[in-house]
Structure formats: structure tokens, C-alpha cells
Design an enzyme around this catalytic site. Structure first.
Site, PDB file in Angstrom:
ATOM      1  N   THR A   1       0.810  -1.221   0.000  1.00  0.00           N
ATOM      2  CA  THR A   1       0.000   0.000   0.000  1.00  0.00           C
ATOM      3  C   THR A   1       0.849   1.279   0.000  1.00  0.00           C
ATOM      4  O   THR A   1       1.885   1.328   0.675  1.00  0.00           O
ATOM      5  CB  THR A   1      -0.837  -0.007   1.297  1.00  0.00           C
ATOM      6  OG1 THR A   1      -1.588  -1.203   1.350  1.00  0.00           O
ATOM      7  CG2 THR A   1      -1.723   1.199   1.415  1.00  0.00           C
TER       8      THR A   1
ATOM      9  N   VAL B   1     -10.590  -8.399   0.743  1.00  0.00           N
ATOM     10  CA  VAL B   1     -10.473  -7.008   1.173  1.00  0.00           C
ATOM     11  C   VAL B   1      -9.438  -6.937   2.290  1.00  0.00           C
ATOM     12  O   VAL B   1      -9.504  -7.707   3.245  1.00  0.00           O
ATOM     13  CB  VAL B   1     -11.820  -6.462   1.683  1.00  0.00           C
ATOM     14  CG1 VAL B   1     -11.664  -5.026   2.169  1.00  0.00           C
ATOM     15  CG2 VAL B   1     -12.878  -6.546   0.591  1.00  0.00           C
TER      16      VAL B   1
ATOM     17  N   ASP C   1      -6.786  -4.279   4.818  1.00  0.00           N
ATOM     18  CA  ASP C   1      -6.989  -3.310   5.892  1.00  0.00           C
ATOM     19  C   ASP C   1      -7.352  -1.918   5.405  1.00  0.00           C
ATOM     20  O   ASP C   1      -7.951  -1.136   6.147  1.00  0.00           O
ATOM     21  CB  ASP C   1      -5.695  -3.195   6.709  1.00  0.00           C
ATOM     22  CG  ASP C   1      -4.510  -2.785   5.824  1.00  0.00           C
ATOM     23  OD1 ASP C   1      -4.068  -3.647   5.023  1.00  0.00           O
ATOM     24  OD2 ASP C   1      -4.040  -1.639   5.906  1.00  0.00           O
TER      25      ASP C   1
ATOM     26  N   GLY D   1       1.286  -3.042   4.976  1.00  0.00           N
ATOM     27  CA  GLY D   1       1.788  -4.335   5.416  1.00  0.00           C
ATOM     28  C   GLY D   1       0.736  -5.413   5.370  1.00  0.00           C
ATOM     29  O   GLY D   1      -0.234  -5.322   4.598  1.00  0.00           O
TER      30      GLY D   1
END
Ligand code: GLY
Length: 344
Positions: free
Chosen positions: A227, A256, A258, A278
Site C-alpha cells: 500500500t 479485502v 486493511d 503491510g
């Protein structure tokens, strides 16, 4: 405009050793590969290129921080700055977001998540969105609706109805990562806790398992970062955070992470803003961003809070965090991670 790169490391506080998995207790942060921060007044923007991203990418994360700062200065709006920083990284195929988002295991599907939050409590997200270049800008549009999150085909159609171009955001970099990933699966070293999962039995993509996907593997360069994210502080002391991701490397259809889940990948409030990157499943379990925010609200600096959380994360999984508070910024990760910092 002042800026920092990963080369300018400011020592972190070394806290007493303690329980490894409880971020609200002191932990030993001295062994972290990355734990830096600083005290800076005025407008401030911090970006990360995803945990795992090599330090050489810091010129690009710095470009994103500078883009965020330019918007912060032009608008005095923390959210506008945070959006600008993450858009710069979504537009760069190197990063696992937008243009460079991971291709899923079927070799075709690209499903992305993005979210934003402000210190006024505004939150909006898209989950498993497809066929858009800038998911974070779609999340911004969700903020103008009565909803907080749109997911799947509804999110994709929402974007296209609003005029976002209908494109599959793929690129040679993402193709190379996909082939490399399949080779690792075939070699039985998926990593990240996925090694023992039987992907063939659980296969839920509409098309067949791409048995020959590793065939064209070849050198794929450095493994992707995760991310991307931006945290900002405007001149009026308000905060914002944006996050965008192509998801973790190896997932089933519809997974899906975090990023779009409230309080997990990102959080902002009067005490500051936090962005995580992460292993999404563990970040969700720890409600990581809200946990770090609580540390700052309880009196820890942004630098102390992110370092403590990174050191407390289970070491077998990767995590990176950036944060800003009223006084300064912090960056910490339990792997390498490119980041950028801009102030004026
Ligand atoms: N941290 C991104 C994800 O797990 O999807």
C-alpha cells in the site's frame, strides 16, 4: 521547501523491552530497520511507498511528498494535500496502487482498495474497485454521498458514472510481478503466512487456474512494495490521511485488506493522522491505525507511536507506518520502506 530522505536518519527513542504484540506497552524499538522522525512546525506531508519498497524509491516518495506539500500550500487543506501525494504514487507504475496495482492470481483481475480520513472525522473508502486509474479520487467522491464505503461492481460503476475513465490499470511492471508471484507459489514459498494454504482447492476466480503462469517469469526486479499512503498537517493544525493499494500479493478473488476498513489502515483525529502498510489481515486484527492514534492521543509523539507499533508487530509479517502530530512526524517499519517528508 525542506525535505528529508531515508539517508537522513534521526535516532529514535529506545524504549524498554516488553511484550512483543501489545503496542500500548513499551517495546524495544532499537532493532527496527527503519525508525525516524522529527519536529517540524507548519504544513507537513509524509508519504510511504509501501513496506518492502527499497530505499532507492525514496526519490519517488519524496516527489509524492512534494506534490502533497504543493497542494497543502495552495489550498491550506489537509485532505487536498493528502490526496495529491497518493495520486502521484497511483500514477507511477512502480508502486502497488492505481497504475502499478497487483494483478490477482488469475492473471487478469486487478482489485484495488482506497480510503481517506480527516481529523474532523470524515471517512470514505472504496473496496475491490476495478477499472479505474485513481481509486483514491473515487474514495473522495464517496465522501460526497450519504455513504462511507462502496465496494465491488457498485464502486466501479459509481466511478464510471462520475466520469472516471474505464481502464484496466496494468503495466509491464505489474505483469512481471504476477509471473514472479506464481513462480513463488509453485516453489511453495508464498510467504506472509500463505505458504500452507491450498490455492487450488479454494480457487474462486471466474476463470481457470493459470497453470502455466510462471512460464514467462524472468527477472522481475525488486519485489513490490505494499500500500502507498500520505499523511498531512495543514497550517491550521488539521490532519488528513489517504491510502491506496492493489492489495497483498497473493489473494483469492474478492479479498479485502486493511485499507478500506475504518480504523485499521488509516486513522485521523485531533491528535494527528496515521497510515499503515503491510500484512492486511494482521493490521485489521490489531486495528492498527486507531491503536497508533490512541498512543498519540495519550501523549506519545508520532515518532514514538509508530516505532512502538512496528516493533510490537509479529515479526513474520511486514508492517510500515507513517504519522504526523501537532509537533512533527514519524516513520517506522519492520522491513525496508521508502518514504518522503516535506515541510515549509
Ligand atoms: N496492506 C494492504 C493489504 O493488505 O491489502
Amino acid at each position: 521547501m525542506k525535505s528529508w530522505s531515508v539517508c537522513l536518519l534521526i535516532p529514535v527513542l529506545v524504549l524498554a523491552a516488553g511484550c512483543r504484540r501489545v503496542a500500548d506497552q513499551p517495546v524495544d524499538t532499537s532493532q527496527l530497520p527503519l525508525a525516524v522522525g522529527g519536529v517540524v512546525p507548519g504544513p507537513l506531508a509524509v508519504t510511504h511507498g509501501g513496506v518492502g519498497s527499497p530505499p532507492e524509491w525514496s526519490t519517488m516518495t519524496q516527489e509524492a511528498a512534494d506534490g502533497a506539500m504543493a497542494q497543502l500550500v495552495a489550498t491550506d487543506d489537509a485532505l487536498e494535500g493528502a490526496l495529491a501525494g497518493t495520486v502521484v504514487m497511483e500514477n507511477n507504475p512502480v508502486f502497488n496502487a492505481g497504475t502499478g496495482a497487483n494483478i490477482r492470481l488469475d492473471g487478469k483481475t486487478i482489485q484495488m482498495d482506497a480510503a481517506l480520513m480527516t481529523s474532523e472525522g470524515d471517512f470514505a473508502a472504496v473496496a475491490v474497485i476495478e477499472r479505474v486509474k485513481n481509486p483514491i479520487l473515487v474514495a473522495r467522491k464517496v465522501l460526497d454521498t450519504p455513504h462511507r464505503m462502496l465496494a465491488g461492481e457498485g464502486a466501479t460503476r459509481f466511478a464510471h458514472v462520475l466520469g472516471f475513465a474505464d481502464i484496466v490499470p496494468t503495466c509491464p511492471e505489474a505483469e512481471a510481478k504476477f509471473h514472479k508471484r506464481w513462480q513463488r507459489l509453485l516453489d511453495g514459498v508464498a510467504g506472509g503466512g500463505y505458504d500452507h494454504f491450498d490455492w487450488r482447492r479454494a480457487w474462486n476466480f471466474p476463470g481457470p487456474l493459470p497453470e502455466d503462469a510462471a512460464r514467462d517469469g524472468g527477472p522481475a526486479g525488486p519485489e513490490t512494495g505494499d500500500t502507498v499512503g500520505t499523511v498531512t498537517r495543514a497550517v491550521d493544525g488539521t490532519f488528513a490521511v489517504t491510502l491506496s493499494t492493489g492489495g497483498t500479493s497473493i489473494t483469492l478473488d474478492g479479498r479485502v485488506g486493511d485499507v478500506p476498513i475504518y480504523g485499521c489502515g488509516s486513522y485521523a483525529g485531533p491528535a494527528g493522522a496515521v497510515a499503515c502498510t503491510g500484512h492486511g489481515e494482521e493490521i485489521i486484527r490489531q486495528m492498527q491505525a486507531r491503536t497508533v492514534y490512541n498512543l498519540m492521543a495519550g501523549g506519545l509523539s508520532a515518532q514514538e507511536a509508530v516505532a512502538r507499533a512496528a516493533a510490537a508487530f509479529p515479526p513474520e509479517w511486514s508492517v510500515g507506518l507513517i504519522a504526523v502530530d501537532a509537533h512533527g512526524w514519524g516513520v517506522a517499519a519492520n522491513r525496508q520502506m521508502a518514504y518522503g517528508v516535506a515541510s515549509r
